[in-house]
Structures are given as structure tokens and as C-alpha cells.
Design a protein around this motif. Structure first.
Motif, PDB file in Angstrom:
ATOM      1  N   ASP A 585       0.854  -1.187   0.000  1.00 58.71           N
ATOM      2  CA  ASP A 585       0.000   0.000   0.000  1.00 58.71           C
ATOM      3  C   ASP A 585       0.895   1.244   0.000  1.00 58.71           C
ATOM      4  O   ASP A 585       1.000   1.962   0.992  1.00 58.71           O
ATOM      5  CB  ASP A 585      -0.915  -0.016   1.232  1.00 58.71           C
ATOM      6  N   HIS A 586       1.514   1.475  -1.125  1.00 63.37           N
ATOM      7  CA  HIS A 586       2.470   2.575  -1.199  1.00 63.37           C
ATOM      8  C   HIS A 586       1.803   3.932  -1.065  1.00 63.37           C
ATOM      9  O   HIS A 586       2.409   4.879  -0.548  1.00 63.37           O
ATOM     10  CB  HIS A 586       3.233   2.511  -2.521  1.00 63.37           C
ATOM     11  N   ARG A 587       0.576   4.053  -1.517  1.00 66.70           N
ATOM     12  CA  ARG A 587      -0.108   5.349  -1.452  1.00 66.70           C
ATOM     13  C   ARG A 587      -0.253   5.815  -0.008  1.00 66.70           C
ATOM     14  O   ARG A 587       0.129   6.936   0.341  1.00 66.70           O
ATOM     15  CB  ARG A 587      -1.478   5.251  -2.120  1.00 66.70           C
ATOM     16  N   ARG A 588      -0.771   4.943   0.859  1.00 63.77           N
ATOM     17  CA  ARG A 588      -0.949   5.338   2.264  1.00 63.77           C
ATOM     18  C   ARG A 588       0.386   5.474   2.979  1.00 63.77           C
ATOM     19  O   ARG A 588       0.563   6.332   3.848  1.00 63.77           O
ATOM     20  CB  ARG A 588      -1.843   4.330   2.984  1.00 63.77           C
ATOM     21  N   LYS A 590       3.256   6.452   1.690  1.00 62.55           N
ATOM     22  CA  LYS A 590       3.853   7.729   1.306  1.00 62.55           C
ATOM     23  C   LYS A 590       3.158   8.891   2.018  1.00 62.55           C
ATOM     24  O   LYS A 590       3.815   9.855   2.448  1.00 62.55           O
ATOM     25  CB  LYS A 590       3.766   7.914  -0.209  1.00 62.55           C
TER      26      LYS A 590
END
Length: 972
Positions: A585-588, A590
Motif C-alpha cells: 500500500d504505497h499510497r498510504r 507515502k
């Protein structure tokens, strides 16, 4: 009188041992020394072996462990380096200050133990500039713990220095941990013929010598000392021998009997010397003045009266008073003139000790009293009644320095005393500030024992246990806390104790148990003290961080973040971001790190919890935020260097090396990883050490440095197995798989890569960028004809790429499809792969893609197209110094019809051949920027800029900044 183990001045039965030591000395003379620990039971001749080392051409430094000074930080080390301490004036300021503080020459400076250890090496390197050194350490088991640690550190590095270090350890039945990587020599009893020769050399009749050897075996000390209990007639074989003859266990009694034959003042003086930390004659004389009346009070205590002389009580309470009537050494025997000057007092001290010297029990130096053998000291000390021993310590406390006062008073104490406990606590914290953490533990433990109030005793015990964790002694920390827990009623104190216990469990290789304990404790106090609960849950998250599962890490860190006040909330937030990045879950992840940007920037790079910043940078690397990670890490490294905080350097150096590995800057990465490994050798443990070793192993794997890579990876796997670290086990196997892949050992590569994948699955990471294992497995499966297995991994890789949106995962997915799809799809997959590579500064992986597609095109009989890709790959691999990969590309080029040493080896001449980082550096330097200015503009170190310039010069065919400026106008 013969020394133990000698026959008319010649060491008996030790020719092989002396030869081995001679080789060691010769190596030191040649500039590359070594170390050796000589082990053996008491009396076997270890000290005699040291005395037999004749080396007039070497500078000899020596120290002897003293049982009564184990609580004085760096006491043994101070004695060892005293003759060369002046050489420390030329050391860098941080090292000089740390060393002088550790040796109590200056006030505590808050130095870390790693800096003290490095300063010690630097001091001896400087001292050895004129001639080689011989370091002799007798009875190392009785050195204070901090000195033992320092000398062990030095012993592991002796091969790099012009010095020989010989340490002697007496084996007395207590368990001990041998010094890792230091050779050991077990000294056994003498062979029978040698034992008989030694016994006869002492004047025994042949039959008596036979009987003695039958009784005591080949113990040299017993063979020399036991006959002292025999009469002249018995030694001559005229009178009957006692039954049994004196044996090893009776050696101390034999010494005690010899001491008892001395004049009473000499016996009292010997007891003071045995109890003292250094045998300093001036201190002993002052103490003798306070010992006589104290000794009489001690007799009453021994007879059960329970009273100690009132003057001694004053000393016990720290008042510094000496018995009002103790102005003379001993009014009944050998008084010292109160009006004598210091020289006369020194002469008096020598006089009072002379009977012991004549008896062969001690040796008198200019300013010190030295026992002829440690057993003599032990015999003198333990033969005295407890009351007299306490009186001796009280007298030494009154006569000694502030540093020794509290310790001696503690040795004399018979009841709780808050004033003394507080003084000891201060001494313990000072020892920790000096870097003497091992000593600090013992001092804080004693402070707890002397604390009258349970709450104070608990706090000091927790401090001792916490210090034990810092000193990498988790078993001791657990023992202290587990003994304390049943006595604790206050839930908050219990939570503090459990926090330390959980950290110890984690350090000793039980991460799952640690996180369960810490989570339970947090639940108990969450309502009453949310901050403590948050700290417990954060520590629980750390326990899960290297062992997994990642999903559990995310949950624990989220709980901790909810409870944490603002001043510590960044720590669980970063751990949660790491978990989310691992889950894909790179979006959260970051977003979380962006929220903590200010806190990460403001965090103390060398303070408690500084590791969190490096962990944030590691997450950024996985999420391909290389520039952001590098900015954080460069700040950490530069600040730690400026402050001399060497222990805070290893982790950011390791993570920074990982950035450079991903950018194919292997020279820089190798330097950083090498420094991190050297720092970890100085006593760092667990995850930090494993990370340093894996960084080095990955550099070596890419370069094809097989022996070094395998050695570092083996240590990583051993550490991971012992501490339950699933994530680092995966990295160790991945490094070995990468090495085998580059060497063309495909079956070996499959074994290691499959193990890496299995560890990664147990860890719970879903991010393909964690270790690049999936892309490597597809490559090696295709090369071995296992296309079905390759398709399974390729599907997993594609799912991970979609989940994370990562550029490398997208490129590796397209590469995998290009290897597995039909010929008609090659160009489409190549275009996707190259577009993905354009989003990430990962030139080695780009070259991998070019190589794989070049191989694929050649198999499709498109040789000209293949050649273009293979030439680019070969040029890159050659520039990177990745020889094995360059050879693989060269072999493919040869298969297209180009010779290996033909046009394929020509250097590229356009800016397109440069990496993004190289282009940025060239742009600035060609415009007139200095290396330092370019480094500042790009958030790099000057050394990294130099590396990029070196690579660019080679690719562009230039040799100077001027040529670069001209060439850049043409190709830039």
C-alpha cells in the motif's frame, strides 16, 4: 625460589607454546600482529608463560585483573595504556576526549563505548609508530567488564596492527563466553617427565618428587608451592609425608599459611593491597593509618557482636572520617612517624611490605605493590574474616579517590544506605557516560541492593537491566527484571520493567514472545497511562519489524500511533508506514511519511530513537523515493560524524549503501557498507548488524566477490536464525542467489532465491521491490527451461506491480513477459519495460533488462537488434564493475557474431549512456561547480560526486574537468 613452571630459570615443558608465541611476536615485528588467549586451570603456568616472553625490542604494556576492582570502569585498561597515554594528545578531539573520559583522566563526556574502543586502537597505532608493541594481560577474568570488552575488541583487530596481544584466562569452573574470532590456547598440565623434572628442581628427593606428582599431577604451581608445607626432613625423604599431600584445592590454604607467618602489620598491609584497585603504595599507606583501629572493631563484628567501629561507620556513611585513633599504622608494631614527609611515608610502606616480598608473595615496584600470583591475592583476601575485609574497604574508601570511594564503601556495607546507594547510582551513570556500560551494570545492581526504599531499589534495578540491554547482555537484563517483577505492586513501574524485559527478549532472539509480552502490558495500562502504552506498543512493533508478519506490524503500529502523544507519534507512524509499504500500500505509506516529514527532519540524528529516521528512509527506498531517502540519510551520517556518535552511524550508513546499490554506484556503496560492517564489529548486534552485513554482501554479490559475499551472508543467516529475523534471512539468501546468478551458477541461484522467496512469504511482504527476488527467479527459471515455474512467479510479480504502482515492478513484469511470450510480443514488452525504467534511477536493472531482451532477440534470430541492446548492457556492466554480468553480455554478443574484444568493448560517447545522476553531476561540473558545490546541490556527499564523475569520464572518454566542459557542449 623457583617460579611456577621453571627449572633453574628455564620454563619446563612449554617449548611448543613458546614457539607459537614467538611466531606471534615475529608477526608484530613485521607490522601485522595477532592475539592469543591462553586458558588453563589455576596454577597451570599461564602467568609463567607470560613472564617467559623475552622481547627487549618490543614496547611491553601489561595489566593484571584484580578481583576486588571489577566495579571500577576501565581500571585494567587504564593500567595497560598508562605508559603510552601521552600519545593520545595527537588523536582527533572526539577520540581523545572519549578516551580520557573513559580512563577517568577527564570528566565524563557522554562518549559512546564504540568511540572509546576506536580511540584505543588509534592510541596504540600511534604508540606503535616507533616499534612494535607486546600487550600482556594476566587474569583477564578478573578485569572489570569494560576493560575486558575493550581488550577483546583490540584482540580482534591485532592482525591489522604492529602488536602482539597475549591474554591469560584462569578457568575456575564458572561459565564464560570466549572472545569471538580470537585464537585460544588451552594450557594443560605438564607431562609426567616434565612434572618430575620440575619437582626435583625444587630440591625434593626423587621418591618425594614421584609422590608429589602422583598427588597433584602436572600442575606447575602445585609442584612448586605444595612442598612449602613440608618440613625439611619430609622434602629430603627422611620423614613420612603427610597424607594427603597438598593439592590444587589447597593452594589457597598454602598461601594463607605463608601469609599467617608474616608479622601482623604486614598481614594487615597485604589485606589492604589485596582489596585495593591498583596497589598504589601512597594510597595504601594512607589507608593503613585508618585500618588498625577499624580492624579491631571488625573482630567484634566477626564474633557476632554485629557492631562496626564507630569511626568506620562514619566512613561508611560517606563522611570521610578515619578512626580518630588511627593516626599510626599499628601502634603495637612498626608505627610510621606522623611528621615524616611523603618520601618517608613511601619508605615506610616499602618497609612494612618487605617481609612479604622476602617470602616471595609480592613484588615491590617504585609506586605499586604487585602480587606474585593472583592466587596469592585471592588467598590473602579470602583468608581474612569478613569484618576485616570490610574494615580494609572502609580504610581504602577514606584514603582513595572520589572515583573509588563509593565502590569501596559499597563493598564494606552491611545494611541499606540511601546516601551510599545514591552515590553508587551516580557512579553507575558516570560509568555509562564514559562508555563503560558493562561496569555500570554491576554498580547499578549494587546501588539497588543498598537502597532502603523498594521504589528506589526497583528504579535502580530497571536502570541496571536497561544498561545490560545497551551492553548486549540480554540474559542478564532478563534475570534482573524477572527477579524484580514479583515484588512490584505499582502498575507503572511494572510497565517500565516489562518494557526492558521485552527489549531483552527481542535482543536474545525471541521476537514473537517479546511482542506478545509488550502488547499485553500495554493493554493493562492503556487507560491509566496512554503514553507508556504507546511506548510499549512501539517496542512491540519493533519486535515484529524484522520477524513479521507485516500485517501484525501494521496493526500494532496503528494502535501505538493512536495512543502516542505528539512528541513521540512519529515513531509508530514510521513503523506503520514501513508495514504499509511492505504490504504494497504505497499510497498510504507515502502519505504517512509525508505527514511526518517535519518530525523526521527535526529528530535528533544521534539521540534516542534515531533509528526511526533510517527506517523511514528504508521504506522510501522500497517505494523508489531515492532522493528523499538520500537527503535524510546524508543528514544523519554527517551529523553523527560531526558529533563523533559512531554507534549512530552504522544503521544510516547501511541504508545509504542500499540507495547506492539500487543506483548501481557500487564503489560508493562498498565504502559505506564496509564502514558499517566495521562499526558493527565493535559491538552492535541484531538487526542493525545484519543490515550492515547484507549491504556488504549485496555489493559483493553484484561484483562477483564470492568469498566475501558468502562469508557475510553466512553471518547474516546465522544471526537471523538465532534472533528469529525472517526479513534479514530473506536478504541473506537473496544476496547468495544474486551472486550465483551473476556467476552463472543457475542451480545454486535457484536454491537460494527460492529460500529468499519462502522467507519473504513468511515475513508477509507483498511488495516486489522488497528484494527483487521475483524478477531474479523468472530469469533463472527461464534459463533452466522451467517456464511453467517462471509463469507462476511472473503472475505474482504482475499482481505486485499493479498493487504498488512501482516502476521496477512494472519493468520487471514486462521483462518477464518478454522472456515468456511469443516472438511477436517482444517489442511491445520491451517498450513497456524501457518506459518503466525511465521512471526510476536503477541503471543496473536497466542493463539487466537490456541483457534479457538482447538474449531473447538473439534467440528470435534478430541479431542486429539484439546487438544494440547487448552492447549497451555490456558497457553498463563494465562501467559498474560487475564482471560476471559483463562476461555474460560479452558471451551473448559473441553469439551474435561480434568478437568479445571487438566493438562491443568501445566506450559510449553520448550523454544518453550516462545515468540520470551522472548527467546531473556533469551538468553542474561542466558549468563550473566544484565537487562540494555539486554535492550540496544534489544532496550528495563529495565522495559520491567524485564517483559519478569518474564513471562519466570513462563513458565520455575525457580525463579532466576542462575536457568534460568541452565534451559536454558537444553531447549534453
Amino acid at each position: 625460589m623457583l617460579r611456577p613452571g621453571t627449572e633453574a630459570g628455564r620454563l619446563v615443558g612449554r617449548a611448543a607454546e613458546l614457539e607459537r608465541l614467538g611466531v606471534l611476536l615475529d608477526r608484530a615485528r613485521g607490522g601485522r600482529g595477532g592475539s592469543l588467549v591462553v586458558e588453563g586451570t589455576p596454577g597451570v603456568g599461564k602467568s609463567a608463560l607470560l613472564r617467559a616472553l623475552g622481547a627487549p625490542d618490543l614496547l611491553v604494556l601489561s595489566t593484571t585483573g584484580v578481583e576486588s576492582e571489577v566495579g571500577l570502569p576501565f581500571a585494567g585498561l587504564a593500567e595497560l595504556v598508562a605508559p603510552v597515554i601521552a600519545h593520545g594528545d595527537g588523536l582527533p578531539e572526539a577520540q581523545r576526549a572519549a578516551l580520557r573520559a573513559a580512563l577517568a583522566l577527564d570528566a565524563p563526556a557522554g562518549a559512546e563505548r564504540v568511540l572509546v574502543l576506536q580511540a584505543l586502537v588509534a592510541l596504540l597505532e600511534t604508540a606503535a609508530s616507533g616499534r612494535a608493541l607486546l600487550l600482556l594481560v594476566d587474569d583477564v577474568q578478573w578485569l572489570d567488564a569494560s576493560s575486558q570488552e575493550a581488550i577483546a575488541f583490540l584482540a580482534r583487530r591485532a592482525e591489522r596492527l604492529p602488536l602482539a596481544l597475549v591474554a591469560v584466562r584462569s578457568l575456575r569452573g564458572e561459565p564464560y563466553a570466549p572472545w569471538p574470532e580470537v585464537p585460544r590456547l588451552r594450557l594443560s598440565d605438564l607431562a609426567r617427565e616434565d612434572a618430575l623434572a620440575l619437582a626435583r628442581a625444587g630440591g625434593l628427593a626423587p621418591a618425594v618428587a614421584e609422590a608429589l606428582v602422583d598427588a597433584v599431577g602436572g600442575n606447575p604451581l602445585a609442584l612448586v608451592e605444595a612442598p612449602a608445607e613440608l618440613s625439611a626432613a619430609q622434602r629430603d625423604g627422611i620423614a613420612a609425608l603427610p597424607d594427603p599431600l597438598p593439592t590444587g584445592e589447597r593452594l589457597r590454604r598454602a598461601y594463607a599459611a605463608r601469609v599467617a607467618a608474616l608479622p601482623a602489620p604486614t598481614q594487615a598491609a597485604l589485606l589492604l593491597a589485596a582489596a585495593s584497585s591498583d596497589g598504589d603504595t601512597a594510597t595504601l599507606l594512607r589507608a593503613l593509618g585508618g585500618a588498625a583501629d577499624a580492624g579491631r572493631g571488625a573482630d567484634d563484628a566477626d564474633r557476632g557482636a554485629g557492631a562496626v567501629d564507630r569511626g568506620a561507620d562514619d566512613a561508611d556513611r560517606g563522611a570521610g572520617a578515619v578512626d580518630r585513633g588511627a593516626g599510626a599504622v599499628d601502634r603495637g608494631a612498626g608505627a610510621v612517624d606522623r611528621g615524616a614527609d611523603d618520601a618517608d611515608r613511601g619508605a615506610g610502606a616499602v618497609t612494612i611490605f618487605e617481609p612479604a616480598e622476602d617470602a616471595g608473595l609480592i613484588a615491590l615496584a617504585a609506586t605499586r605493590v604487585r602480587f606474585s600470583h593472583p592466587l596469592v591475592r585471592a588467598a590473602v583476601y579470602h583468608a581474612a574474616t569478613p569484618g576485616r575485609r570490610r574494615a580494609a574497604h572502609r580504610a581504602l574508601a577514606a584514603a582513595g579517590t572520589p572515583q573509588t570511594r563509593a565502590w569501596h564503601l559499597a563493598a564494606a556495607a552491611t545494611a541499606p544506605d540511601e546516601q551510599l546507594a545514591a552515590a553508587l547510582e551516580t557512579l553507575g551513570h558516570e560509568a555509562r557516560e564514559r562508555g563503560a556500560t558493562a561496569t555500570a551494570i554491576a554498580v547499578l545492581e549494587r546501588a539497588a541492593q543498598l537502597s532502603p526504599e523498594p521504589a528506589q531499589a526497583a528504579a535502580r534495578t530497571i536502570a541496571a537491566a536497561g544498561t545490560a540491554n545497551v551492553a548486549s547482555q540480554p540474559a542478564r537484563a532478563r534475570a534482573l527484571i524477572e527477579a524484580l517483577l514479583p515484588t512490584l505492586d505499582d502498575p507503572l513501574t511494572r510497565a517500565d520493567a516489562q518494557f526492558v524485559r521485552g527489549a531483552a527478549m527481542l535482543q536474545s532472539g525471541h521476537p514473537q514472545d517479546a511482542y506478545a509480552l509488550l502488547e499485553d502490558e500495554a493493554a493493562r495500562i492503556a487507560v491509566r497511562d496512554p503514553t507508556r502504552a504507546a511506548l510499549l506498543l512501539t517496542q512491540a512493533s519493533v519486535a515484529v519489524m524484522s520477524s513479521g508478519p507485516v500485517q501484525r506490524l501494521a496493526e500494532l503500529a496503528a494502535q501505538a500511533q493512536t495512543l502516542a502523544p505528539e512528541w513521540v507519534a512519529h515513531a509508530p507512524a514510521v513503523l506503520r508506514a514501513e508495514a504499509l509499504s511492505g504490504l504494497g500500500d504505497h499510497r498510504r505509506a507515502k502519505a504517512l511519511l509525508a505527514e511526518q516529514a517535519r518530525a523526521l527532519h527535526d529528530a535528533d540524528p544521534v539521540g534516542p530513537g534515531h533509528e526511526v529516521v533510517s527506517i523511514a528512509a528504508l521504506s522510501m527506498i522500497w517505494m523508489e523515493q531515492y532522493d528523499d531517502a538520500q537527503r535524510l540519510l546524508v543528514r544523519l551520517v554527517e551529523t553523527a560524524r560531526a558529533k563523533g556518535a559512531v554507534a549512530a552511524l552504522a544503521l544510516p550508513l547501511s541504508v545509504l549503501a542500499t540507495v547506492h546499490i539500487r543506483r548501481a554506484e557500487f564503489d560508493v556503496a562498498g565504502d559505506l557498507a564496509g564502514e558499517a560492517v566495521a562499526l558493527s564489529d565493535a559491538g552492535l548486534e541484531g538487526w542493525t548488524r545484519a543490515l550492515a552485513l547484507t549491504a556488504a554482501a549485496f555489493v559483493e554479490a553484484h561484483r562477483g566477490e564470492a568469498d566475501a559475499c558468502r562469508a557475510h551472508a553466512a553471518t547474516v543467516l546465522e544471526l537471523s536464525a538465532g534472533l528469529g529475523m525472517t526479513s534479514t534471512a530473506a536478504t541473506g539468501e537473496q544476496a547468495l542467489g544474486m551472486l550465483a546468478l551473476g556467476l552463472g551458477e543457475t542451480e545454486t541461484a535457484i536454491v537460494h532465491l527460492e529460500r529468499a522467496r519462502a522467507h519473504t512469504e513468511r515475513f508477509g511482504s507483498r511488495d516486489p521491490s522488497f528484494l527483487y527476488t521475483s524478477g531474479d527467479l523468472v530469469d533463472v527459471y527461464v534459463r533452466t527451461g522451467r517456464d511453467d515455474d517462471a509463469r507462476v512467479i511472473a503472475a505474482e510479480l504482475a499482481a505486485g506491480a499493479e498493487l504498488t504502482g512501482g516502476a521496477w515492478a512494472a519493468a520487471a513484469t514486462a521483462r518477464s513477459r518478454g522472456l515468456l511470450d511469443g516472438d511477436e510480443r517482444i517489442d511491445a514488452h520491451l517498450a513497456v519495460a524501457l518506459a518503466a525504467h525511465a521512471r526510476i534511477d536503477s541503471p543496473f536493472e536497466l542493463a539487466r533488462t537490456q541483457l534479457c531482451f538482447g538474449e531473447r532477440l538473439r534467440r528470435a534470430r534478430r541479431r542486429a537488434d539484439a546487438r544494440t541492446l547487448l552492447e549497451a548492457a555490456h558497457a553498463s556492466f563494465t562501467a559498474f564493475g560487475t564482471t560476471g554480468w559483463a562476461q555474460r553480455a560479452a558471451a551473448e554478443l559473441a553469439a551474435t557474431g561480434l568478437p568479445r574484444d571487438g566493438d562491443a568493448t568501445a566506450e559510449p560517447t553520448t550523454a544518453d549512456a550516462l545515468t540520470a545522476r551522472e548527467r546531473a553531476v556533469c551538468e553542474l561540473v561542466a558549468g563550473g561547480a566544484t565537487n562540494r558545490e555539486a554535492a550540496t546541490a544534489l544532496f550528495l556527499s563529495p565522495r559520491t560526486v567524485e564517483h559519478h564523475l569518474r564513471q562519466a569520464y570513462r563513458k565520455l572518454g575525457v580525463r579532466s574537468r576542462t575536457e568534460l566542459a568541452v565534451r559536454w557542449r558537444e553531447v549534453g
